[in-house]
Design an enzyme around this catalytic site. Sequence first.
Site, PDB file in Angstrom:
ATOM      1  N   ASP A   5      55.240 -15.117  64.291  1.00  0.00           N
ATOM      2  CA  ASP A   5      54.151 -14.636  63.440  1.00  0.00           C
ATOM      3  C   ASP A   5      53.478 -15.821  62.771  1.00  0.00           C
ATOM      4  OD1 ASP A   5      54.831 -12.059  64.048  1.00  0.00           O
ATOM      5  OD2 ASP A   5      55.769 -11.609  62.108  1.00  0.00           O
ATOM      6  N   ARG A   6      52.200 -15.703  62.532  1.00  0.00           N
ATOM      7  CA  ARG A   6      51.440 -16.797  61.926  1.00  0.00           C
ATOM      8  C   ARG A   6      52.095 -17.359  60.652  1.00  0.00           C
ATOM      9  NH1 ARG A   6      45.057 -17.582  61.552  1.00  0.00           N
ATOM     10  NH2 ARG A   6      45.007 -19.273  60.052  1.00  0.00           N
TER      11      ARG A   6
END
Length: 236
Positions: free
Chosen positions: A61-62
């Site tokens: 995830d970012r």
Amino acid sequence: MEELIILHEDNHIIVALKPQNVPSCEDESKDKDMLTMLKEYIKEKYNKPGNVYLGLVHRLDRPTGGIMVFAKSSKAASRLSEQLKDGDFEKRYYAVLCGVPKEEKATLTHYMKKNAINNMVYVCPPTVAGAKFAELEYNLLEKDDALSLVDVRLHTGRSHQIRVQMNAIGTPIYGDMRYGGEKAKKGNLALWAYYLSFTHPVSKERMVFRVQPPKDLNPWNKFNTDRAVTIIKPSI
């Protein structure tokens, strides 16, 4: 290229450290992503003309930082993807939770579904159309006031899985106001992919990588992650 930290590189794979808040691959934000940065690194280092091949094997995830492996050939990408599907990858994360889990060690199982419109993932009954099984195990390592440090091992790789499952038991990840609301506290998401183990797609050697989270930053600085990482043994 100063921001790139390469942990290992050979003719078949690159293992690199993804900084927090950098996308794994190109998304709608068009911000610089790891896949693009590594392609540019290869192109520049080896003076390669035209498009550079680099396979995205898995994602983070970012807001999550940590270790990622990329494939430099389609054969390596195919073999690594097969390993990932067969459960031969071992991925471990550190997470700082708001609150302390009731059980020091547990396996969490849920069914989850993603809402594509708002990019949120929800726990749901298994009978819901599109529901996916999610499983992880965690181990409580340390407690500090209202926070706790856990080691998490993923058994499945669902979108936002650790964030959703930890929030589901009442202990959201520090900084995860998206899922934990006000209880999660403001700050960078305290989720770090610190351990990655897999079989090299060509040499068949077992590869093991460990990288500490940014220990000088809050809330990591409240815990002794050096001590914690030494007690984790590969389980494959």
